[in-house]
Design a protein around this motif. Structure first.
Motif, PDB file in Angstrom:
ATOM      1  N   ARG A  13      -7.687  -2.139  -1.130  1.00 19.96           N
ATOM      2  CA  ARG A  13      -7.298  -1.027  -0.251  1.00 19.96           C
ATOM      3  C   ARG A  13      -7.862   0.296  -0.778  1.00 19.96           C
ATOM      4  O   ARG A  13      -7.840   0.568  -1.994  1.00 19.96           O
ATOM      5  CB  ARG A  13      -5.773  -0.928  -0.147  1.00 19.96           C
ATOM      6  CG  ARG A  13      -5.064  -2.211   0.257  1.00 19.96           C
ATOM      7  CD  ARG A  13      -5.051  -2.459   1.734  1.00 19.96           C
ATOM      8  NE  ARG A  13      -4.270  -1.488   2.473  1.00 19.96           N
ATOM      9  CZ  ARG A  13      -2.963  -1.587   2.685  1.00 19.96           C
ATOM     10  NH1 ARG A  13      -2.268  -2.604   2.173  1.00 19.96           N
ATOM     11  NH2 ARG A  13      -2.340  -0.685   3.407  1.00 19.96           N
TER      12      ARG A  13
ATOM     13  N   LYS B 181      -6.087  -1.766   6.583  1.00 18.10           N
ATOM     14  CA  LYS B 181      -4.690  -2.139   6.343  1.00 18.10           C
ATOM     15  C   LYS B 181      -4.662  -3.371   5.433  1.00 18.10           C
ATOM     16  O   LYS B 181      -5.593  -3.617   4.678  1.00 18.10           O
ATOM     17  CB  LYS B 181      -3.993  -2.387   7.682  1.00 18.10           C
ATOM     18  CG  LYS B 181      -3.783  -1.126   8.514  1.00 18.10           C
ATOM     19  CD  LYS B 181      -2.696  -0.250   7.910  1.00 18.10           C
ATOM     20  CE  LYS B 181      -2.316   0.897   8.805  1.00 18.10           C
ATOM     21  NZ  LYS B 181      -1.192   1.688   8.229  1.00 18.10           N
ATOM     22  N   GLU B 182      -3.579  -4.173   5.510  1.00 14.45           N
ATOM     23  CA  GLU B 182      -3.516  -5.382   4.681  1.00 14.45           C
ATOM     24  C   GLU B 182      -4.700  -6.303   4.934  1.00 14.45           C
ATOM     25  O   GLU B 182      -5.077  -7.101   4.092  1.00 14.45           O
ATOM     26  CB  GLU B 182      -2.206  -6.120   4.931  1.00 14.45           C
ATOM     27  CG  GLU B 182      -0.988  -5.504   4.262  1.00 14.45           C
ATOM     28  CD  GLU B 182      -0.384  -4.341   5.038  1.00 14.45           C
ATOM     29  OE1 GLU B 182       0.776  -4.013   4.774  1.00 14.45           O
ATOM     30  OE2 GLU B 182      -1.064  -3.747   5.896  1.00 14.45           O
TER      31      GLU B 182
ATOM     32  N   GLY C 258       0.804  -1.202   0.000  1.00 14.16           N
ATOM     33  CA  GLY C 258       0.000   0.000   0.000  1.00 14.16           C
ATOM     34  C   GLY C 258       0.843   1.261   0.000  1.00 14.16           C
ATOM     35  O   GLY C 258       0.483   2.271  -0.615  1.00 14.16           O
TER      36      GLY C 258
ATOM     37  N   ARG D 157       0.393   4.261  -2.928  1.00  9.56           N
ATOM     38  CA  ARG D 157      -0.047   5.606  -2.534  1.00  9.56           C
ATOM     39  C   ARG D 157       1.041   6.648  -2.783  1.00  9.56           C
ATOM     40  O   ARG D 157       0.762   7.739  -3.291  1.00  9.56           O
ATOM     41  CB  ARG D 157      -0.481   5.603  -1.072  1.00  9.56           C
ATOM     42  CG  ARG D 157      -1.780   4.815  -0.847  1.00  9.56           C
ATOM     43  CD  ARG D 157      -2.388   5.102   0.514  1.00  9.56           C
ATOM     44  NE  ARG D 157      -3.625   4.352   0.692  1.00  9.56           N
ATOM     45  CZ  ARG D 157      -3.781   3.315   1.507  1.00  9.56           C
ATOM     46  NH1 ARG D 157      -2.751   2.898   2.235  1.00  9.56           N
ATOM     47  NH2 ARG D 157      -4.934   2.698   1.614  1.00  9.56           N
TER      48      ARG D 157
ATOM     49  N   GLN E 111       1.181   8.308   4.611  1.00  4.25           N
ATOM     50  CA  GLN E 111       1.207   7.956   3.190  1.00  4.25           C
ATOM     51  C   GLN E 111       0.560   9.049   2.344  1.00  4.25           C
ATOM     52  O   GLN E 111       1.076   9.414   1.286  1.00  4.25           O
ATOM     53  CB  GLN E 111       0.517   6.614   2.972  1.00  4.25           C
ATOM     54  CG  GLN E 111       1.276   5.447   3.561  1.00  4.25           C
ATOM     55  CD  GLN E 111       0.582   4.115   3.332  1.00  4.25           C
ATOM     56  OE1 GLN E 111      -0.468   4.036   2.698  1.00  4.25           O
ATOM     57  NE2 GLN E 111       1.162   3.057   3.858  1.00  4.25           N
TER      58      GLN E 111
ATOM     59  N   MET F   4      -8.184   4.050  -1.965  1.00  2.25           N
ATOM     60  CA  MET F   4      -7.236   4.982  -2.567  1.00  2.25           C
ATOM     61  C   MET F   4      -7.807   6.388  -2.758  1.00  2.25           C
ATOM     62  O   MET F   4      -7.077   7.304  -3.124  1.00  2.25           O
ATOM     63  CB  MET F   4      -6.769   4.445  -3.933  1.00  2.25           C
ATOM     64  CG  MET F   4      -5.965   3.169  -3.838  1.00  2.25           C
ATOM     65  SD  MET F   4      -4.395   3.411  -2.965  1.00  2.25           S
ATOM     66  CE  MET F   4      -4.119   1.771  -2.295  1.00  2.25           C
TER      67      MET F   4
ATOM     68  N   LEU G 215      -4.110  -5.853  -2.002  1.00  2.00           N
ATOM     69  CA  LEU G 215      -3.911  -4.449  -2.359  1.00  2.00           C
ATOM     70  C   LEU G 215      -5.082  -3.923  -3.180  1.00  2.00           C
ATOM     71  O   LEU G 215      -5.456  -2.752  -3.070  1.00  2.00           O
ATOM     72  CB  LEU G 215      -2.603  -4.282  -3.135  1.00  2.00           C
ATOM     73  CG  LEU G 215      -2.203  -2.844  -3.473  1.00  2.00           C
ATOM     74  CD1 LEU G 215      -1.955  -2.026  -2.214  1.00  2.00           C
ATOM     75  CD2 LEU G 215      -0.977  -2.809  -4.370  1.00  2.00           C
TER      76      LEU G 215
ATOM     77  N   THR H 235     -10.599   1.684  -5.492  1.00  2.00           N
ATOM     78  CA  THR H 235      -9.467   0.808  -5.192  1.00  2.00           C
ATOM     79  C   THR H 235      -8.598   0.626  -6.430  1.00  2.00           C
ATOM     80  O   THR H 235      -9.004   0.988  -7.540  1.00  2.00           O
ATOM     81  CB  THR H 235      -9.981  -0.558  -4.712  1.00  2.00           C
ATOM     82  OG1 THR H 235     -10.821  -1.125  -5.737  1.00  2.00           O
ATOM     83  CG2 THR H 235     -10.794  -0.420  -3.427  1.00  2.00           C
TER      84      THR H 235
END
Length: 444
Positions: A133, A353-354, A105, A109, A180, A135, A130, A156
């Protein structure tokens, strides 16, 4: 303690026998956040950058490979050493294919901000995790700077970043503390006309600001606001990367809970925006000594000694949450071993998160006999006796390593499923943990 007999080469699971203690001098791998940024800024600098202590994990190697695909000559990594022949801010070349960033990630980012200022299109994609996640938190402020970035309907990856856009500086007040997002906007600011400023609602890790200054790029700090002026130049330099406090955190917690444990973690980065793990453990009663302090490459470092302690539950102060955001899986294990109740709030970031780290850790702790009640932005953990059992890390490296440390006080073996992604941040974890006293092996 020697690792128990190997029965399988299946790297998707860990099997950890109960008991034992952690002892000795340990050196965990280099800091992941700093490793990413060293590659990025080294590639954009004029001249050569020499890096030592580089983390050779899957996430950071994905960033390194991306810049090779962009035409940057990079030698290594070999033994943590990397030599980058920088191409300057305008020297990147269009990649022939989409850039694959695996599970990282941080990579997607930060690079979204960098590529927003290029003359060519770039597509950033990653693995299944990912690709879930969020964005928009970075794409929306970049759009305000003039970037044109397409995501999926869910916001995402993959990201399609259109080149040839004229960027202009903005002042952006982040709704949520995120290093990030801050770093992505600062990287875009290198290519923007005028001044780019980011205002933080709470302090976040400041590795980007420190490293920009180390590469000779002026950075202004005004309280909670950090600013850069576009159009400058980065100059190649020498970067020494300290050991990662996020990786050290697992051994800090293991030593605090494991009867008879006493470890000294060497050359760990103790950047004040990253030391929430130390502050929280000390509030819980952990015996932690900071010694052998120094500074490398603008980053403070120290040896951290942790000995077995009697922990007690606390209400974790919300101002410490951004300073320990990656260390909470390990801290949840400490809370499970503490006397009384530990309450965390204001940590909704953990859900994206992950994995959903709040839910994954709550499910695992419950499977091990601990009362763990997830909330919208945190968790309530009642300390107790950890049992043996089977837990699922859902591909999250930090959850997997946290559950491994729980075995030091568990009543039976712990089987941890889906552990392959440990290599994203901590190559050699199994070997280091075995050498320190954890009875851990690959299993099925």
């Amino acid at each position: 303690m020697q690792p128990i007999e190997e029965v399988s080469q299946d790297t998707m699971a860990f099997v950890v026998a109960p008991g034992g203690a952690l002892r000795g001098r340990l050196r965990v791998p280099g800091d992941k956040s700093i490793s990413h940024r060293a590659i990025i800024l080294g590639a954009l600098a004029e001249g050569i950058t020499q890096i030592t202590g580089f983390l050779e994990g899957e996430d950071t190697l994905a960033t390194l490979q991306a810049f090779r695909d962009l035409g940057v000559s990079i030698e290594g990594p070999e033994g943590g050493r990397v030599k980058i022949h920088g191409v300057g801010l305008q020297g990147l070349r269009a990649p022939e294919e989409p850039l694959y960033l695996g599970n990282s990630g941080t990579s997607v980012r930060l690079l979204a901000g960098l590529f927003a200022g290029q003359s060519f299109d770039v597509i950033l994609r990653g693995d299944e995790s990912l690709s879930r996640r969020p964005m928009r938190r970075v794409c929306d402020p970049l759009a305000r700077m003039g970037a044109f970035i397409e995501t999926t309907a869910q916001g995402t990856p993959p990201l399609h970043i259109h080149g040839g856009q004229s960027l202009y500086g903005i002042e952006y007040a982040m709704p949520m503390a995120s290093a990030q997002v801050k770093s992505s906007l600062l990287l875009a600011g290198l290519y923007a006309s005028g001044r780019t400023c980011v205002v933080e609602p709470a302090p976040t890790r400041d590795h980007s600001e420190r490293m920009l200054a180390g590469f000779g790029y002026p950075v202004e700090r005004e309280g909670a606001k950090v600013c850069i002026q576009g159009g400058g130049t980065l100059h190649g330099t020498v970067v020494e990367i300290p050991a990662d406090i996020s990786s050290a955190a697992f051994f800090m917690v293991g030593a605090a809970i494991g009867k008879g444990s006493d470890v000294l973690l060497e050359h760990v980065g103790i950047n004040p925006t990253r030391t929430g793990i130390i502050d929280i453990l000390r509030r819980m009663g952990a015996e932690i000594e900071i010694k052998e302090t120094g500074v490398v490459g603008g980053e403070p470092v120290a040896a951290i000694r942790v000995r077995a302690s009697r922990l007690h539950g606390i209400n974790i102060p919300e101002d410490l949450v951004p300073l320990a955001i990656d260390e909470f899986p390990a801290l949840f294990i400490a809370a499970a071993c503490a006397e009384g109740e530990t309450v965390l709030a204001g940590a909704g970031e953990l859900r994206v998160k992950e994995s959903d780290r709040i839910q994954v850790m709550a499910d695992g702790l419950q499977a091990l006999g601990i009362s763990a009640q997830p909330t919208a932005d945190g968790i309530i953990i009642q300390g107790g006796e950890l049992q043996g059992g089977e837990v699922h890390s859902h591909g999250d490296h930090r959850c997997a390593m946290a559950f491994a440390m729980a075995s030091l006080v568990a009543k039976g073996p712990i089987i941890i499923r889906d552990c392959a992604n440990v290599a994203t941040s901590f190559p050699g974890f199994l070997e280091l943990a075995c050498g320190a006293g954890l009875a851990i092996r690959h299993g099925k």
